[in-house]
Design a protein around this motif. Structure first.
Motif: not given
Length: 281
Positions: A157-158, A228-231, A252-253, A260-261
């Motif tokens: 996504y970078l 989705e978390l990475h996006v 979101q923060h 990690e979880e």
């Protein structure tokens, strides 16, 4: 002294007069203090004045104090403060300043709600300071922490510019870790460190994420959640307006912690204990 700095000096008192009116603890206040820190640093760079450096340190401290513990930008402010304190050591040889810079960089590396790239950058500075002081064991402990973060800073996504920055951080960190292992008379580990960096660069920045492909086949719901978390994490890093970020929901923060979880849950699955681990026995 440049004419630009002369102009800037005329406006600093007016900005400083307005800062105390803002409630401490709000991130907008931290942004003001960060702006003042940059102005004072520019003054120090232009004039070499220790007074300017001390003002920069004070404003950097105020920026940290005004930032909530769980805010994703806290690692950035700790990194800035650590750099200013380290400059004090470079100027006057204050050993307490050197110790304080290490403590600040370590705190930045441990900010669980900050983006992994910012944490790695802060941790690398701590390693450099410890390396110069021959404090190998302390530096090695930070290396272990940072290696667990490296897979999180590599992703499709970078942007191209961000990928180049990540590439520089990953390769530079792998070299730092290798050098440390050599100093500790552990050539086997040194080779592993270099190999880990190579695997990350080739595997995550160029060849795609094969680990995620395997996870998609075995546990599609978990793979979708991780993706989705990475996006969402990379959206945090690409939003230039920090005020807009501050207004996002608390969840979101907490994206770095949620990632990690999620990784821990994935590694609990049979056959995925080495998920996104650059070197896994």
């Amino acid at each position: 002294m440049s004419s630009n700095w002369s102009v800037t000096q005329r406006y600093i008192p007016n900005i400083q007069d307005n800062i105390p009116a803002m409630p401490l603890g709000q991130v907008n206040t931290a942004l003001y203090f960060q702006s003042m820190e940059r102005e004072s640093k520019d003054g120090h760079d232009q004039t070499g004045s220790m007074d300017d450096l001390e003002r920069a340190i004070t404003h950097a401290q105020e920026a940290v104090q005004a930032t909530p513990l769980d805010h994703p930008d806290r690692a950035i402010y700790l990194f800035n403060l650590g750099n200013r304190v380290r400059e004090r050591y470079s100027r006057i040889g204050d050993k307490k300043a050197e110790e304080e810079s290490v403590r600040l960089f370590e705190k930045g590396a441990k900010c669980s709600t900050s983006l992994p790239l910012h944490r790695v950058r802060s941790g690398r500075n701590a390693i450099r300071v410890l390396h110069r002081s021959s404090r190998w064991k302390e530096a090695a402990a930070i290396v272990e922490t940072l290696f667990g973060l490296l897979p999180q800073i590599c992703g499709r996504y970078l942007s191209r510019d961000d990928q180049q920055h990540v590439l520089k951080q990953v390769s530079g960190f792998a070299a730092d870790a290798c050098s440390l292992s050599v100093k500790m008379n552990n050539p086997r580990q040194a080779l592993q460190r270099i190999e880990s960096g190579r695997v990350l660069i080739l595997g995550y920045l160029m060849d795609g994420r094969s680990d995620l492909s395997e996870l998609t086949l075995a546990h599609p719901d978990l793979a979708r959640e991780y993706d989705e978390l990475h996006v969402r994490a990379f959206r945090i890093d690409t939003v230039g307006d920090r005020t807009a970020r501050d207004n996002w929901p608390l969840e979101q923060h907490n994206i770095p912690r949620l990632i990690e979880e999620c990784e821990n849950r994935i590694r609990d699955k049979p056959g995925f204990s080495c998920f996104l681990r650059p070197f896994c026995p």
